[in-house]
Design a protein around this motif. Structure first.
Motif, PDB file in Angstrom:
ATOM      1  N   ILE A 127       0.869  -1.182   0.000  1.00  0.00           N
ATOM      2  CA  ILE A 127       0.000   0.000   0.000  1.00  0.00           C
ATOM      3  C   ILE A 127       0.900   1.224   0.000  1.00  0.00           C
ATOM      4  CG2 ILE A 127      -1.790   1.278   1.220  1.00  0.00           C
ATOM      5  CD1 ILE A 127      -2.635  -1.433   2.461  1.00  0.00           C
ATOM      6  N   VAL A 128       0.802   2.019  -1.046  1.00  0.00           N
ATOM      7  CA  VAL A 128       1.681   3.162  -1.250  1.00  0.00           C
ATOM      8  C   VAL A 128       0.868   4.443  -1.133  1.00  0.00           C
ATOM      9  CG1 VAL A 128       3.262   4.298  -2.854  1.00  0.00           C
ATOM     10  CG2 VAL A 128       3.148   1.789  -2.774  1.00  0.00           C
ATOM     11  N   ILE A 129       1.343   5.373  -0.318  1.00  0.00           N
ATOM     12  CA  ILE A 129       0.643   6.649  -0.178  1.00  0.00           C
ATOM     13  C   ILE A 129       1.012   7.567  -1.340  1.00  0.00           C
ATOM     14  CG2 ILE A 129       0.293   8.696   1.241  1.00  0.00           C
ATOM     15  CD1 ILE A 129      -0.939   6.119   2.378  1.00  0.00           C
ATOM     16  N   ALA A 130       0.016   7.922  -2.117  1.00  0.00           N
ATOM     17  CA  ALA A 130       0.187   8.875  -3.210  1.00  0.00           C
ATOM     18  C   ALA A 130      -0.385  10.220  -2.744  1.00  0.00           C
ATOM     19  CB  ALA A 130      -0.498   8.362  -4.469  1.00  0.00           C
ATOM     20  N   SER A 131      -1.196  10.859  -3.546  1.00  0.00           N
ATOM     21  CA  SER A 131      -1.830  12.125  -3.165  1.00  0.00           C
ATOM     22  C   SER A 131      -2.863  12.495  -4.209  1.00  0.00           C
ATOM     23  CB  SER A 131      -0.796  13.247  -3.060  1.00  0.00           C
ATOM     24  OG  SER A 131      -1.431  14.511  -2.931  1.00  0.00           O
ATOM     25  N   VAL A 132      -3.896  13.206  -3.773  1.00  0.00           N
ATOM     26  CA  VAL A 132      -4.869  13.696  -4.752  1.00  0.00           C
ATOM     27  C   VAL A 132      -4.223  14.673  -5.721  1.00  0.00           C
ATOM     28  CG1 VAL A 132      -6.866  13.336  -3.248  1.00  0.00           C
ATOM     29  CG2 VAL A 132      -5.648  15.528  -3.178  1.00  0.00           C
ATOM     30  N   ALA A 133      -3.073  15.243  -5.341  1.00  0.00           N
ATOM     31  CA  ALA A 133      -2.365  16.135  -6.263  1.00  0.00           C
ATOM     32  C   ALA A 133      -2.044  15.428  -7.568  1.00  0.00           C
ATOM     33  CB  ALA A 133      -1.080  16.655  -5.615  1.00  0.00           C
ATOM     34  N   GLY A 134      -1.765  14.131  -7.487  1.00  0.00           N
ATOM     35  CA  GLY A 134      -1.457  13.376  -8.691  1.00  0.00           C
ATOM     36  C   GLY A 134      -2.614  13.269  -9.651  1.00  0.00           C
ATOM     37  N   HIS A 135      -3.833  13.443  -9.140  1.00  0.00           N
ATOM     38  CA  HIS A 135      -5.025  13.379  -9.984  1.00  0.00           C
ATOM     39  C   HIS A 135      -5.341  14.734 -10.618  1.00  0.00           C
ATOM     40  CE1 HIS A 135      -6.348   9.303  -8.867  1.00  0.00           C
ATOM     41  NE2 HIS A 135      -5.883   9.584  -7.677  1.00  0.00           N
ATOM     42  N   MET A 136      -4.672  15.776 -10.156  1.00  0.00           N
ATOM     43  CA  MET A 136      -4.977  17.122 -10.636  1.00  0.00           C
ATOM     44  C   MET A 136      -4.153  17.527 -11.855  1.00  0.00           C
ATOM     45  SD  MET A 136      -7.348  18.218  -8.670  1.00  0.00           S
ATOM     46  CE  MET A 136      -8.061  18.147  -7.010  1.00  0.00           C
ATOM     47  N   MET A 137      -3.163  16.723 -12.201  1.00  0.00           N
ATOM     48  CA  MET A 137      -2.266  17.073 -13.303  1.00  0.00           C
ATOM     49  C   MET A 137      -2.705  16.384 -14.575  1.00  0.00           C
ATOM     50  SD  MET A 137       1.853  16.500 -13.542  1.00  0.00           S
ATOM     51  CE  MET A 137       2.725  16.734 -15.086  1.00  0.00           C
ATOM     52  N   ALA A 138      -2.848  17.156 -15.633  1.00  0.00           N
ATOM     53  CA  ALA A 138      -3.200  16.582 -16.927  1.00  0.00           C
ATOM     54  C   ALA A 138      -2.022  15.800 -17.492  1.00  0.00           C
ATOM     55  CB  ALA A 138      -3.593  17.694 -17.899  1.00  0.00           C
ATOM     56  N   ALA A 139      -2.323  14.845 -18.350  1.00  0.00           N
ATOM     57  CA  ALA A 139      -1.272  14.033 -18.957  1.00  0.00           C
ATOM     58  C   ALA A 139      -0.393  14.891 -19.866  1.00  0.00           C
ATOM     59  CB  ALA A 139      -1.893  12.896 -19.754  1.00  0.00           C
ATOM     60  N   GLY A 268     -12.399  13.089   1.318  1.00  0.00           N
ATOM     61  CA  GLY A 268     -13.679  13.711   1.640  1.00  0.00           C
ATOM     62  C   GLY A 268     -14.453  14.195   0.430  1.00  0.00           C
ATOM     63  N   GLY A 269     -14.065  13.723  -0.757  1.00  0.00           N
ATOM     64  CA  GLY A 269     -14.751  14.136  -1.987  1.00  0.00           C
ATOM     65  C   GLY A 269     -14.210  15.415  -2.598  1.00  0.00           C
ATOM     66  N   ALA A 270     -13.075  15.944  -2.075  1.00  0.00           N
ATOM     67  CA  ALA A 270     -12.561  17.228  -2.550  1.00  0.00           C
ATOM     68  C   ALA A 270     -12.165  17.192  -4.019  1.00  0.00           C
ATOM     69  CB  ALA A 270     -11.374  17.665  -1.691  1.00  0.00           C
ATOM     70  N   THR A 271     -11.509  16.117  -4.447  1.00  0.00           N
ATOM     71  CA  THR A 271     -11.082  16.046  -5.840  1.00  0.00           C
ATOM     72  C   THR A 271     -12.281  16.061  -6.784  1.00  0.00           C
ATOM     73  OG1 THR A 271      -9.159  14.738  -5.166  1.00  0.00           O
ATOM     74  CG2 THR A 271      -9.729  14.725  -7.502  1.00  0.00           C
ATOM     75  N   ALA A 272     -13.287  15.289  -6.476  1.00  0.00           N
ATOM     76  CA  ALA A 272     -14.497  15.263  -7.317  1.00  0.00           C
ATOM     77  C   ALA A 272     -15.148  16.638  -7.364  1.00  0.00           C
ATOM     78  CB  ALA A 272     -15.472  14.222  -6.777  1.00  0.00           C
ATOM     79  N   PHE A 273     -15.171  17.329  -6.228  1.00  0.00           N
ATOM     80  CA  PHE A 273     -15.795  18.641  -6.188  1.00  0.00           C
ATOM     81  C   PHE A 273     -15.034  19.640  -7.035  1.00  0.00           C
ATOM     82  CE2 PHE A 273     -16.294  22.871  -4.285  1.00  0.00           C
ATOM     83  CZ  PHE A 273     -17.666  23.008  -4.362  1.00  0.00           C
ATOM     84  N   VAL A 274     -13.711  19.652  -6.898  1.00  0.00           N
ATOM     85  CA  VAL A 274     -12.891  20.588  -7.676  1.00  0.00           C
ATOM     86  C   VAL A 274     -13.058  20.330  -9.165  1.00  0.00           C
ATOM     87  CG1 VAL A 274     -10.511  21.256  -8.225  1.00  0.00           C
ATOM     88  CG2 VAL A 274     -11.203  20.983  -5.845  1.00  0.00           C
TER      89      VAL A 274
END
Length: 280
Positions: A127-139, A268-274
């Motif tokens: 189990i590796v801790i990543a971050s929601v920041a990784g989901h915010m960057m476009a390819a 807490g759903g922050a990524t989906a909301f943003v």
């Protein structure tokens, strides 16, 4: 009456907020192998756990980029029994420059997983801790291609032009380095799922949102937009370290035996909301 052998759990970043929460939760049923780069904090936490009745099989301070440290940690979990890896070690933008962040969050993660993979046995879980920041960057294909091989010669020099180019748009070079390293971490877990599956093991990542650990609080104080991310969470609060530990507990359990090669957002759903506000 003979007791059944307990599994081991290797916790990196064990003296940090998430590491401590994971160690205390998993330590109720697992023997603990703890590591952190800060020796005094790690030693103090290990002694605290022992006083509270936990079994600390090993406590080893050191840098996860050090091959000798990695070999010692791997030897502690090697054997016929399955084990769990909880990789919580990492640096956030408020704590270091971009090179240190990339070295710890990506290069050391790659080296750790390379070292662990040969000793995997059926039932082992990473189990590796990543971050929601990784989901915010476009390819960005050029960046993604480079990030696939963080152990390549002169990797930091190769990635530097992209960090410097994108840094001003992402709160500075430390901020973009963090985002890039966590995006790459998500991809690492996806790519390794096949090899781990061949050994009967699973690998997953967790992407925390704003978590009220000491590191998280520094980010909320020093990094633009960090506190706002917590405020945006539809759950109505910032996260706490036990939220991450509880998610890791589930992902390591037999109830999650069909879950591998993917990421779980605990934000807490922050990524989906943003993303919804941005029309995504």
């Amino acid at each position: 009456m003979a007791q059944a052998a307990r599994r081991k759990v290797l916790v990196t970043g064990a003296a940090g907020g998430m590491g401590r929460a994971c160690a205390r939760l998993f330590g109720a049923t697992h023997d603990l192998v703890l590591t952190d780069v800060v020796a005094t904090a790690l030693d103090g936490f290990a002694e605290e756990l022992k006083r509270d009745g936990y079994t600390v099989a090993a406590s080893l301070a050191g840098d996860l980029s050090d091959d000798e440290v990695l070999a010692a940690l791997v030897s502690e979990v090697s054997g016929d029994a399955p084990f769990t890896l909880l990789h919580t070690a990492g640096l956030s933008p408020a704590l270091a420059d971009w090179r240190a962040i990339m070295s710890v969050n990506l290069i050391a993660t790659e080296k750790l997983l390379n070292a662990i993979e040969p000793v995997l046995v059926p039932g082992s879980v990473g189990i590796v801790i990543a971050s929601v920041a990784g989901h915010m960057m476009a390819a960005v294909p050029e960046i993604d291609a480079l990030m696939k091989d963080p152990l390549a010669p002169a990797f930091l020099d190769l990635i530097q032009p992209f960090v410097e180019q994108m840094g001003p748009m992402a709160g500075g070079t430390s901020g973009i380095s963090y985002t890039m390293s966590k995006r790459a971490t998500l991809a690492i877990c996806e790519r390794r799922a096949g090899a781990w599956g061949q050994r009967g093991a699973r690998i997953v990542s967790i992407s925390p949102g704003m978590i009220l650990t000491p590191m998280g609080r520094q980010e909320m104080e020093k990094t633009a937009g960090a506190a706002q991310m917590a405020d945006m969470a539809p759950a109505g609060r910032a996260g706490v370290a036990t939220d991450i530990a509880a998610a890791a507990w589930f992902l390591a359990s037999d109830q999650a035996s069909y879950i591998t090669g993917c990421d779980l957002k605990v934000d807490g759903g922050a990524t989906a909301f943003v993303k919804s506000m941005m029309g995504g």
